[in-house]
Design a protein around this motif. Structure first.
Motif, PDB file in Angstrom:
ATOM      1  N   GLU A  90       2.793  95.421 -78.706  1.00  0.00           N
ATOM      2  CA  GLU A  90       1.385  95.548 -79.078  1.00  0.00           C
ATOM      3  C   GLU A  90       1.005  97.019 -79.234  1.00  0.00           C
ATOM      4  O   GLU A  90       0.184  97.371 -80.095  1.00  0.00           O
ATOM      5  CB  GLU A  90       0.488  94.868 -78.051  1.00  0.00           C
ATOM      6  CG  GLU A  90       0.521  93.346 -78.149  1.00  0.00           C
ATOM      7  CD  GLU A  90      -0.315  92.661 -77.097  1.00  0.00           C
ATOM      8  OE1 GLU A  90      -0.651  93.314 -76.081  1.00  0.00           O
ATOM      9  OE2 GLU A  90      -0.642  91.471 -77.281  1.00  0.00           O
ATOM     10  N   ALA A  91       1.604  97.882 -78.414  1.00  0.00           N
ATOM     11  CA  ALA A  91       1.339  99.316 -78.531  1.00  0.00           C
ATOM     12  C   ALA A  91       1.868  99.860 -79.859  1.00  0.00           C
ATOM     13  O   ALA A  91       1.226 100.704 -80.503  1.00  0.00           O
ATOM     14  CB  ALA A  91       1.978 100.066 -77.357  1.00  0.00           C
ATOM     15  N   VAL A  92       3.045  99.356 -80.278  1.00  0.00           N
ATOM     16  CA  VAL A  92       3.594  99.755 -81.576  1.00  0.00           C
ATOM     17  C   VAL A  92       2.659  99.300 -82.697  1.00  0.00           C
ATOM     18  O   VAL A  92       2.371 100.057 -83.634  1.00  0.00           O
ATOM     19  CB  VAL A  92       5.008  99.174 -81.775  1.00  0.00           C
ATOM     20  CG1 VAL A  92       5.512  99.461 -83.192  1.00  0.00           C
ATOM     21  CG2 VAL A  92       5.974  99.734 -80.740  1.00  0.00           C
ATOM     22  N   LEU A  93       2.176  98.063 -82.581  1.00  0.00           N
ATOM     23  CA  LEU A  93       1.260  97.533 -83.586  1.00  0.00           C
ATOM     24  C   LEU A  93      -0.008  98.372 -83.660  1.00  0.00           C
ATOM     25  O   LEU A  93      -0.473  98.728 -84.752  1.00  0.00           O
ATOM     26  CB  LEU A  93       0.915  96.078 -83.260  1.00  0.00           C
ATOM     27  CG  LEU A  93      -0.115  95.398 -84.161  1.00  0.00           C
ATOM     28  CD1 LEU A  93       0.376  95.325 -85.594  1.00  0.00           C
ATOM     29  CD2 LEU A  93      -0.439  93.992 -83.623  1.00  0.00           C
ATOM     30  N   GLU A  94      -0.557  98.704 -82.510  1.00  0.00           N
ATOM     31  CA  GLU A  94      -1.796  99.480 -82.466  1.00  0.00           C
ATOM     32  C   GLU A  94      -1.589 100.895 -82.999  1.00  0.00           C
ATOM     33  O   GLU A  94      -2.425 101.426 -83.739  1.00  0.00           O
ATOM     34  CB  GLU A  94      -2.314  99.535 -81.015  1.00  0.00           C
ATOM     35  CG  GLU A  94      -3.607 100.304 -80.836  1.00  0.00           C
ATOM     36  CD  GLU A  94      -4.797  99.626 -81.483  1.00  0.00           C
ATOM     37  OE1 GLU A  94      -5.761 100.342 -81.820  1.00  0.00           O
ATOM     38  OE2 GLU A  94      -4.760  98.385 -81.659  1.00  0.00           O
ATOM     39  N   ARG A  95      -0.458 101.482 -82.648  1.00  0.00           N
ATOM     40  CA  ARG A  95      -0.206 102.881 -83.021  1.00  0.00           C
ATOM     41  C   ARG A  95       0.279 103.033 -84.464  1.00  0.00           C
ATOM     42  O   ARG A  95      -0.188 103.898 -85.208  1.00  0.00           O
ATOM     43  CB  ARG A  95       0.836 103.476 -82.071  1.00  0.00           C
ATOM     44  CG  ARG A  95       1.126 104.960 -82.312  1.00  0.00           C
ATOM     45  CD  ARG A  95       2.203 105.470 -81.372  1.00  0.00           C
ATOM     46  NE  ARG A  95       3.500 104.858 -81.647  1.00  0.00           N
ATOM     47  CZ  ARG A  95       4.146 104.064 -80.800  1.00  0.00           C
ATOM     48  NH1 ARG A  95       3.624 103.781 -79.608  1.00  0.00           N
ATOM     49  NH2 ARG A  95       5.325 103.554 -81.116  1.00  0.00           N
ATOM     50  N   ASP A  96       1.194 102.144 -84.882  1.00  0.00           N
ATOM     51  CA  ASP A  96       1.872 102.337 -86.167  1.00  0.00           C
ATOM     52  C   ASP A  96       1.510 101.305 -87.232  1.00  0.00           C
ATOM     53  O   ASP A  96       1.893 101.473 -88.393  1.00  0.00           O
ATOM     54  CB  ASP A  96       3.393 102.334 -85.962  1.00  0.00           C
ATOM     55  CG  ASP A  96       3.837 103.403 -84.974  1.00  0.00           C
ATOM     56  OD1 ASP A  96       3.246 104.495 -85.010  1.00  0.00           O
ATOM     57  OD2 ASP A  96       4.765 103.144 -84.187  1.00  0.00           O
ATOM     58  N   GLY A  97       0.822 100.230 -86.825  1.00  0.00           N
ATOM     59  CA  GLY A  97       0.367  99.247 -87.796  1.00  0.00           C
ATOM     60  C   GLY A  97       1.360  98.133 -88.084  1.00  0.00           C
ATOM     61  O   GLY A  97       2.484  98.131 -87.577  1.00  0.00           O
ATOM     62  N   VAL A  98       0.916  97.191 -88.931  1.00  0.00           N
ATOM     63  CA  VAL A  98       1.716  95.991 -89.185  1.00  0.00           C
ATOM     64  C   VAL A  98       3.000  96.300 -89.954  1.00  0.00           C
ATOM     65  O   VAL A  98       4.006  95.596 -89.792  1.00  0.00           O
ATOM     66  CB  VAL A  98       0.896  94.925 -89.953  1.00  0.00           C
ATOM     67  CG1 VAL A  98      -0.192  94.358 -89.084  1.00  0.00           C
ATOM     68  CG2 VAL A  98       0.331  95.488 -91.240  1.00  0.00           C
ATOM     69  N   ASP A  99       2.988  97.337 -90.775  1.00  0.00           N
ATOM     70  CA  ASP A  99       4.201  97.646 -91.532  1.00  0.00           C
ATOM     71  C   ASP A  99       5.360  98.011 -90.609  1.00  0.00           C
ATOM     72  O   ASP A  99       6.509  97.584 -90.828  1.00  0.00           O
ATOM     73  CB  ASP A  99       3.936  98.797 -92.510  1.00  0.00           C
ATOM     74  CG  ASP A  99       3.049  98.379 -93.673  1.00  0.00           C
ATOM     75  OD1 ASP A  99       2.896  97.161 -93.881  1.00  0.00           O
ATOM     76  OD2 ASP A  99       2.507  99.260 -94.351  1.00  0.00           O
ATOM     77  N   GLU A 100       5.067  98.771 -89.560  1.00  0.00           N
ATOM     78  CA  GLU A 100       6.121  99.166 -88.624  1.00  0.00           C
ATOM     79  C   GLU A 100       6.609  97.967 -87.810  1.00  0.00           C
ATOM     80  O   GLU A 100       7.814  97.817 -87.560  1.00  0.00           O
ATOM     81  CB  GLU A 100       5.614 100.265 -87.687  1.00  0.00           C
ATOM     82  CG  GLU A 100       6.665 100.781 -86.708  1.00  0.00           C
ATOM     83  CD  GLU A 100       7.915 101.312 -87.413  1.00  0.00           C
ATOM     84  OE1 GLU A 100       9.024 101.132 -86.866  1.00  0.00           O
ATOM     85  OE2 GLU A 100       7.781 101.892 -88.520  1.00  0.00           O
ATOM     86  N   ILE A 101       5.674  97.102 -87.411  1.00  0.00           N
ATOM     87  CA  ILE A 101       6.062  95.895 -86.685  1.00  0.00           C
ATOM     88  C   ILE A 101       6.931  95.010 -87.584  1.00  0.00           C
ATOM     89  O   ILE A 101       7.926  94.431 -87.136  1.00  0.00           O
ATOM     90  CB  ILE A 101       4.807  95.123 -86.206  1.00  0.00           C
ATOM     91  CG1 ILE A 101       4.231  95.792 -84.955  1.00  0.00           C
ATOM     92  CG2 ILE A 101       5.122  93.670 -85.917  1.00  0.00           C
ATOM     93  CD1 ILE A 101       5.075  95.633 -83.707  1.00  0.00           C
ATOM     94  N   VAL A 119      -8.565  90.496 -81.127  1.00  0.00           N
ATOM     95  CA  VAL A 119      -7.181  90.670 -81.575  1.00  0.00           C
ATOM     96  C   VAL A 119      -6.845  89.748 -82.740  1.00  0.00           C
ATOM     97  O   VAL A 119      -6.207  90.155 -83.716  1.00  0.00           O
ATOM     98  CB  VAL A 119      -6.200  90.438 -80.403  1.00  0.00           C
ATOM     99  CG1 VAL A 119      -4.756  90.484 -80.889  1.00  0.00           C
ATOM    100  CG2 VAL A 119      -6.429  91.476 -79.315  1.00  0.00           C
ATOM    101  N   THR A 120      -7.285  88.487 -82.665  1.00  0.00           N
ATOM    102  CA  THR A 120      -6.963  87.541 -83.735  1.00  0.00           C
ATOM    103  C   THR A 120      -8.122  87.341 -84.699  1.00  0.00           C
ATOM    104  O   THR A 120      -7.920  87.273 -85.906  1.00  0.00           O
ATOM    105  CB  THR A 120      -6.534  86.177 -83.156  1.00  0.00           C
ATOM    106  OG1 THR A 120      -7.436  85.813 -82.100  1.00  0.00           O
ATOM    107  CG2 THR A 120      -5.138  86.233 -82.591  1.00  0.00           C
ATOM    108  N   ALA A 121      -9.336  87.257 -84.196  1.00  0.00           N
ATOM    109  CA  ALA A 121     -10.481  86.976 -85.058  1.00  0.00           C
ATOM    110  C   ALA A 121     -10.670  88.045 -86.131  1.00  0.00           C
ATOM    111  O   ALA A 121     -10.981  87.736 -87.286  1.00  0.00           O
ATOM    112  CB  ALA A 121     -11.753  86.836 -84.226  1.00  0.00           C
ATOM    113  N   SER A 122     -10.475  89.297 -85.765  1.00  0.00           N
ATOM    114  CA  SER A 122     -10.722  90.396 -86.708  1.00  0.00           C
ATOM    115  C   SER A 122      -9.713  90.436 -87.839  1.00  0.00           C
ATOM    116  O   SER A 122      -9.938  91.104 -88.856  1.00  0.00           O
ATOM    117  CB  SER A 122     -10.706  91.733 -85.965  1.00  0.00           C
ATOM    118  OG  SER A 122      -9.418  92.007 -85.452  1.00  0.00           O
ATOM    119  N   ARG A 123      -8.594  89.717 -87.694  1.00  0.00           N
ATOM    120  CA  ARG A 123      -7.556  89.739 -88.718  1.00  0.00           C
ATOM    121  C   ARG A 123      -7.600  88.513 -89.621  1.00  0.00           C
ATOM    122  O   ARG A 123      -6.739  88.352 -90.486  1.00  0.00           O
ATOM    123  CB  ARG A 123      -6.177  89.864 -88.064  1.00  0.00           C
ATOM    124  CG  ARG A 123      -6.014  91.187 -87.306  1.00  0.00           C
ATOM    125  CD  ARG A 123      -4.589  91.373 -86.834  1.00  0.00           C
ATOM    126  NE  ARG A 123      -4.457  92.657 -86.141  1.00  0.00           N
ATOM    127  CZ  ARG A 123      -4.014  92.810 -84.912  1.00  0.00           C
ATOM    128  NH1 ARG A 123      -3.640  91.751 -84.208  1.00  0.00           N
ATOM    129  NH2 ARG A 123      -3.922  94.000 -84.364  1.00  0.00           N
TER     130      ARG A 123
END
Length: 311
Positions: free
Chosen positions: A135-146, A241-245
């Motif tokens: 989740e930290a990777v997602l928050e820091r680097d975004g969905v492309d990195e995940i 976390v989910t609603a905003s997406r």
């Protein structure tokens, strides 16, 4: 799987109405619930959120024909929607409806939610530390990195999960790291559906469905989606976390943040929905338990009734 056919009247056998977005599932479910005197169980993940109405095409209360609906408006926008929570709550709803001698009509198109309800599915263990790392990777680097990380760890999962669905990719990475197996290994085995449910699928011609998606998207924005989202911001939507997406809501948030204009948001919402529909169609078409119906047919309801009771 437990055989409950001797415990419950066959008239209480659930009917699931599934399939891609915008095919006409909700209207058919209302017709069936009215015909059988049953109750409806929602199986659309985003319709669980209170206040997320326009962008999810949630049926207004006044249009529900007095039919009781379950699993609508059960989450706040700051809550995390999980398949496990839904499974537990929806199973309880279905069994309560059946215990009262009524027929549950299950309707929606959230793929994993459908499978969690109709199949025995024991979810893999979770680990707060492993999940927090991704989740930290997602928050820091975004969905492309995940997505890149998942492609390296489990190419099949990366290919099957929507590349904008960061939360599901985080879950897949967590499962792969904890089990040492591909994410797909945790999926349930498809067999006889729970409760002997009858599974109906509603679909339409692709060109026609694209036109319906375009009209629905334009209507969403014309009917006040931005105002709805602006109101939900005060309830914490941006932090959800989910609603905003959710498709449509993510784009509306970007408009309100000044990232781009409404017309671009409409186009992105249309493209995102159309892509999601292709994934739904691919997922559901693999399930040979589904009896497919043409949502454009003038005899859709009678066709569904014939499929439920061929005699």
């Amino acid at each position: 799987m437990t055989d409950e056919t001797e415990t419950f009247d066959p008239a209480a056998t659930p009917v699931a109405v599934i399939g891609p977005t915008a095919t006409g599932k909700s209207d058919l479910a209302l017709d069936l619930a009215e015909y059988f005197g049953g109750e409806i169980v929602n199986i659309d993940a985003m319709q669980q959120y209170r206040g997320m109405d326009i962008g999810t095409a949630k049926l207004p209360f006044a249009e529900r024909r007095g039919i009781r609906h379950h699993q609508l408006d059960v989450l706040e926008v700051t809550d995390i929607a999980t398949v496990a929570r839904y499974q537990s709550a929806a199973v309880a709803d279905v069994e309560d409806i059946r215990s009262r001698g009524l027929r549950p009509i299950i309707v929606g198109g959230s793929m994993m939610y459908v499978q969690s309800l109709l199949d025995e599915w024991a979810f893999p263990a979770t680990d707060a530390g492993v999940r927090a790392k991704w989740e930290a990777v997602l928050e820091r680097d975004g969905v492309d990195e995940i997505h890149r990380a998942l492609a390296a760890a489990d190419p099949a999962a990366a290919a099957s999960i929507l590349p904008t669905d960061g939360r599901r990719m985080v879950r897949a990475l967590e499962v792969v790291e904890l089990t040492g197996q591909p994410f797909a290994a945790s999926a349930p085995t498809i067999g006889a559906p729970r409760w002997g449910a009858i599974v109906l699928g509603v679909d339409r011609d692709t060109v026609e469905l694209d036109e319906r998606i375009d009209r629905r998207t334009r209507l969403m924005f014309d009917s006040g989606l931005l105002d709805e989202v602006e109101g939900l911001l005060t309830l914490g939507l941006r932090e959800g976390v989910t609603a905003s997406r959710a498709i449509g809501y993510a784009q509306a948030l970007d408009v309100l943040a000044g990232e781009y204009g409404i017309e671009h948001a409409r186009e992105r919402t249309f493209i995102g929905t159309r892509r999601y529909v292709r994934r739904q169609r691919s997922w559901f078409r693999r399930d040979d338990r589904v009896h497919w119906l043409d949502g454009a047919s003038s005899t859709l309801t009678s066709d569904a009734l014939s499929a439920i009771d061929p005699s």
